[in-house]
Design a protein around this motif. Sequence first.
Motif, mmCIF file in Angstrom:
data_model
loop_
_atom_site.group_PDB
_atom_site.id
_atom_site.type_symbol
_atom_site.label_atom_id
_atom_site.label_comp_id
_atom_site.label_asym_id
_atom_site.label_seq_id
_atom_site.Cartn_x
_atom_site.Cartn_y
_atom_site.Cartn_z
ATOM 1 N N GLU A 111 -2.528 5.136 1.359
ATOM 2 C CA GLU A 111 -3.380 3.968 1.563
ATOM 3 C C GLU A 111 -3.119 3.328 2.924
ATOM 4 O OE1 GLU A 111 -3.774 2.643 -3.150
ATOM 5 O OE2 GLU A 111 -2.133 1.869 -1.905
ATOM 6 N N GLU A 129 -6.162 2.710 5.599
ATOM 7 C CA GLU A 129 -6.570 1.313 5.712
ATOM 8 C C GLU A 129 -7.458 1.030 6.925
ATOM 9 O OE1 GLU A 129 -6.773 -2.782 4.592
ATOM 10 O OE2 GLU A 129 -6.380 -0.893 3.538
ATOM 11 N N ARG A 173 -9.859 9.216 2.686
ATOM 12 C CA ARG A 173 -8.803 9.890 1.918
ATOM 13 C C ARG A 173 -8.579 11.306 2.445
ATOM 14 N NH1 ARG A 173 -6.127 9.718 -3.011
ATOM 15 N NH2 ARG A 173 -7.031 7.676 -3.436
ATOM 16 N N LEU A 181 0.847 -1.199 0.000
ATOM 17 C CA LEU A 181 0.000 0.000 0.000
ATOM 18 C C LEU A 181 0.882 1.249 0.000
ATOM 19 C CD1 LEU A 181 -2.688 -0.943 2.698
ATOM 20 C CD2 LEU A 181 -2.844 -1.228 0.213
#
Length: 253
Positions: A102, A106, A120, A98
């Motif tokens: 990310e 997660e 995000r 990732l």
Amino acid sequence: MIAVENIHKSFNGAEVLKGVSLTVPEGSVTALIGPSGSGKSTLLRCVNLLETPQSGRVRIDGAVVDFEPGRKVDRADVLALRRKTGMVFQNFQLFPHLTALENVMEGLLTVLKWSRQDARRRATELLDKVGMSDKADAWPANLSGGQQQRVAIARALAPSPKVLLCDEPTSALDPQLAGEVVEVLAQLAREGTTMLMATHDLRLASTIASNVLFLDGGNIVESGPSAQVFGSPVDPRTKRFVSSLASVSIGQG
């Protein structure tokens, strides 16, 4: 507030924590120092129940878990307490597949079930906070150790935990890269983030900790304000340990 009461923890019959109690007031930073094997990392892991104490009590904010020999702890209570903590590990533990962004997203996506858009946005804000916004799309393998640790701090902060737990957050880094991490943690301390950290790093502990606890042999030997423990320790074991840390820091400087 964190309150740990009379925590006992053994591994294979060897008692590592011998009835340890401590309190970390909200908005403060407490550093756990002591020689290797003193129990400080085990204590930290007992706070968020990565390790299960044999007996004692852990309280974070309104979440309380009691431990008694032979009594099974309710998993829902464990999860409720664990969700109030963010953990920063010595070896970063980023997901290699990732990106930095990310990695921070997660837990928000998989555990808290946030929308991708909200996760995000939150991750972007936190990467900016730790000075890593320009590396959002980088893979962990392409980041320095200091950069990886800053991403790991952002990830730990993502769910807005009540306390940030740091297990030797600078020990895998050379002094220059460690300085990057110290500055990030110092800024969080200035903003009132509650932290409990296990560390050998004198610069980290003396820079940001308001209180210091010295552990030896599974017991808290000495505790007090940072300036007192580092400047005029009372117990001979604390004096020897602080002197050894200071000589290492001077050598690195």
